[in-house]
Design a protein around this motif. Structure first.
Motif: not given
Length: 254
Positions: A30, A47, A76, A215-216, A218-219, A222-223, A229
């Protein structure tokens, strides 16, 4: 097959390795970096480096030791950007306090990476080596005094300035990273994105914003299928919308 390295080459290699080791940064996911350059300010997310035990290892521009680095966090799930991007930020004033370090830093770099190897590997002169070593420690002492002065003027914590000055006197290659060490310890108001928006020109802000959006997104992917989440996912989607309002979404890849 036996292979040996002369003591002179070992000294030169040790100087380079000490510098690279001292310049390496380990950031949390972060976190990100802001640094000034000739074009204004530029930003970098953690990252963009190498993943190492859930953290990220990266190196700042190793040929620009005079540029301060500021380590800031961002969230994020919460992105709040100020409407007035013309607001002044304390980072500009703090970055300007390091200008006096530029000349002695590059002089020390020239002595360590040019003059000393020349005296060791080409001239093979003990007198040249002694003169070079004397100039290296004289230059390092000057940087140490500037470091103490930086602390006395209130730009850096005095305890940090004292410990850093002692460290660079014990190992001159560490002196090349003194600006980075002092600036990384500086605590700035606001988060990474708030400061970036206030400091950066539009092209640099666009580039950093696209890194953040990537980045956001991609996350989020993933969730997306994980029910535990769900609340965090909603917060991230709202935060992404807030960011996109201040910067156009990324162009879709062909």
């Amino acid at each position: 097959m036996y292979f040996s390295i002369s003591i002179q080459v070992q000294i030169v290699l040790a100087i380079c390795l000490f510098y690279l080791y001292d310049a390496a940064l380990l950031l949390k996911p972060e976190e990100g970096l802001l640094r000034p350059n000739r074009q204004g300010w530029t930003g970098l997310l953690a990252n963009r480096g190498f993943e190492l035990r859930q953290n990220w290892l990266l190196w700042p521009p190793i040929l620009l030791p005079h540029q301060p680095l500021y380590k800031l966090r961002w969230n994020t799930a919460r992105i709040e950007l100020p409407e007035n991007t013309a607001l002044a930020t304390p980072l500009n004033a703090h970055a300007a306090s390091f200008k006096v370090f530029a000349l002695p830093l590059y002089l020390l770099a020239a002595l360590l990476f040019a003059a000393l190897p020349l005296s060791l590997l080409v001239l093979h002169s003990e007198l040249a080596q002694l003169v070079c070593l004397g100039l290296i420690y004289l230059c390092t002492a000057g940087i140490g005094l500037l470091t103490l002065r930086h602390g006395r003027q209130g730009h850096s914590p005095r305890a940090l300035a004292r410990s850093t000055a002692l460290q660079i006197m014990l190992c001159p290659p560490f002196a090349l990273n003194v600006v980075r060490k002092l600036s990384l310890a500086h605590s700035a108001p606001g988060d990474l994105l708030q400061n970036a928006l206030a400091l950066m020109d539009q092209p640099q802000w666009q580039q950093l914003s696209e890194q953040v959006q990537s980045t956001m997104q991609r996350e989020i992917l993933e969730i997306a299928e994980l029910p535990e989440y769900a609340e965090h996912l909603t917060q991230m989607q709202e935060a992404l919308k807030n960011l996109q309002q201040r910067c156009p979404p990324m162009k879709a890849e062909a």
